[in-house]
Design a protein around this motif. Structure first.
Motif: not given
Length: 422
Positions: A254, A256-257
C-alpha cells in the motif's frame, strides 16, 4: 570508543558534551563549534539575503555498532523522539552484533538532454561510438581525476516524452569522497557542445540526476525475539516480531502506508545529513524516486530468518560526502564529522543507512506494541511544559506530572505551572 552510554539522556547538556568530547577525542575548537553552532556572519556567507539564523538542536544517538565499530551519531532535529528511536533501534541491533553495511560506490550520474533530434536512435549510436571522446572531455574538467575519480563511462538513451523523443546522455562519474554535484554539473556543461554536434539536436538541460542508483547504501541487522519484549505491552517478543513483518508487508502492498514507512527512515537520515552539512533535499529526492522505481514501496525489508530472528535490511541511494560544501565550511558540521570519525564517503553512507534502518526498526516496534504516542508524548511533555510558561527549574517537574497523569496537554500544563508557582 564505546557508543553504549547508559543514562546519557538523564545527564545535563554540559556532561553529555564532555562525554562525547572525551570518547571521540574532540579538540577544543570542535567542542566550541558543537556548543555555539556558528554565527550570523557565517550564515551570511553560506546563503543569500540573510537576515538571521535558526538553530536546530544537535543531539547524539548512542548504541550504534556499524561494521564492528562503535559510532556516536550526530543528529540535528527538533523532535526528541527521533533521536530516542534511533538510539533504541541501535540498541536492539547491538545485541546481535550491530549493523553490517556495504556501498556500491560513489558514482553520480550527469544528464545532457538533446531535443529536436532528427533521428534519435541513430544519434544515440553516434554518441556511443564517440563515448571515449565525451569521457575525455569530461575528465578535462576539475580535479576529480587527480583524486582517483572522474567520468568512468558514457551511456545514452532515447526517452519518449510528451513533446517527442529526446536523446539523453549520461555521464557516470566517480566523485570520490565528495557529494559531487558541482563536479558533475561542470562536466555536463563542458561536454554539451560535443553532444550537440553528435546528435544534431539542441542541448537543453545539462545537470546531475538526484536518482543516484549507482550509489546505493545497504545496511542489515538481526534482532532476537526476546529483545523485542516490552513492559508496556502484553505481546510476546515473537508476536511483536511477527507484527513488525506484517507492518512491513502493509507498506509493501500500500503506497499510502509506504510513504509513512519511508518517512520514518528519512527521519533519521535527514537528521544526520543536516548535522553533517550534507544535502538532505537531494537525499530525500533520490530515496523517494528509488522507492518508486517499480511502484512506490518501502525502502526497508523485515523478515523472519531461519533462526527465528527478525531480519532487517535497507537499500537506498546515498549521495553524501566527507569533503567540500557545508561539510567543510561550517564549523559545527565539521565537528559533527569529527564525532563520526569516518574515513570515506562510502563509510559515511553506511552510517546513514544504519541510522535509517535503526529509526525504522524502533518506530515499527513501537507502532505494533504500545503505540507510537506513548513514547512520543513522554518526550514531548517537556516542550508542552515550557510552552505553558514553566520556569526552567520547574520544566522537568511539570513534564513528569503530565506523564504520570497521562494527560500531556497544554491546558493541564498551564494548570500545573499555576499550581507550582503560587
Amino acid at each position: 570508543m564505546d557508543s553504549r552510554i547508559p543514562g546519557f539522556y538523564d545527564e545535563d547538556r554540559e556532561t553529555r558534551t564532555a562525554t562525547v568530547a572525551e570518547r571521540c577525542g574532540l579538540a577544543d575548537d570542535a567542542v566550541e563549534a558543537l556548543e555555539t553552532g556558528g554565527d550570523v556572519e557565517l550564515a551570511d556567507r553560506l546563503s543569500e539575503n540573510v537576515v538571521g539564523r535558526i538553530g536546530y538542536p544537535l543531539s547524539v544517538a548512542t548504541n550504534f555498532v556499524v561494521d564492528g565499530a562503535d559510532v556516536l551519531v550526530p543528529m540535528a532535529i527538533e523532535e526528541s523522539s527521533v533521536v530516542a528511536a534511533a538510539s533504541h533501534g541501535a540498541k536492539l541491533a547491538r545485541e546481535a552484533g550491530g549493523f553490517e553495511t556495504d556501498v556500491s560506490g560513489p558514482y553520480m550520474l550527469g544528464q545532457i538532454q538533446a531535443v529536436d533530434v532528427a533521428d534519435p536512435h541513430a544519434a544515440r549510436g553516434r554518441v556511443l561510438d564517440a563515448r571515449e571522446d565525451v569521457r575525455a572531455l569530461a575528465n578535462d574538467q576539475g580535479v576529480l581525476v587527480s583524486h582517483g575519480g572522474g567520468c568512468d563511462d558514457v551511456t545514452a538513451r532515447v526517452v519518449d516524452t510528451p513533446t517527442g523523443e529526446q536523446v539523453v546522455v549520461h555521464l557516470v562519474v566517480d566523485v570520490c569522497d565528495a557529494m559531487g554535484a558541482n563536479a558533475v554539473n561542470t562536466m555536463t556543461e563542458a561536454v554539451a557542445p560535443l553532444v550537440e554536434d553528435l546528435t544534431g539536436g539542441e542541448v537543453s538541460l545539462r545537470v546531475l540526476s538526484n536518482l543516484a542508483d549507482r550509489r546505493l547504501a545497504r545496511a542489515r541487522c538481526r534482532v532476537a525475539p526476546a529483545d523485542l519484549d516490552h513492559d508496556e505491552t502484553d505481546r510476546s517478543g515473537e508476536q511483536v516480531r511477527d507484527h513488525i513483518v506484517d507492518a512491513w508487508a502493509f507498506a509493501a502492498g500500500d503506497p499510502y502506508r509506504a510513504a509513512t514507512h519511508n518517512k520514518g527512515v528519512m527521519n533519521g537520515v535527514d537528521a544526520v545529513a543536516l548535522a553533517t552539512g550534507n544535502d538532505w533535499r537531494a537525499i530525500e529526492a533520490g530515496a523517494h524516486a528509488y522507492a518508486a522505481r517499480d511502484g512506490y514501496g518501502p525502502l526497508s525489508t523485515f523478515e523472519v530468518d531461519a533462526d527465528g530472528y527478525l531480519s532487517c535490511s535497507i537499500e537506498l541511494p546515498m549521495q553524501v560526502g566527507t569533503v567540500g560544501g557545508t561539510t567543510s565550511s561550517h564549523p559545527t558540521a565539521s565537528a559533527a564529522m569529527e564525532v563520526l570519525d569516518v574515513e570515506s564517503a562510502d563509510d559515511l553512507a553506511g552510517v546513514f543507512a544504519a541510522v535509517g534502518l535503526a529509526e525504522n526498526l524502533a518506530s515499527l516496534r513501537a507502532l505494533v506494541s504500545e503505540g507510537i504516542q506513548t513514547g512520543h508524548m513522554k518526550l514531548h511533555a517537556k516542550n508542552v511544559a515550557a510552552q505553558a510558561g514553566a520556569p526552567d527549574d520547574l520544566v522537568d517537574e511539570v513534564a513528569a506530572r503530565l506523564v504520570a497523569e497521562e494527560d500531556v496537554r497544554a491546558g493541564r500544563a498551564r494548570d500545573l505551572v499555576e499550581e507550582l508557582t503560587e
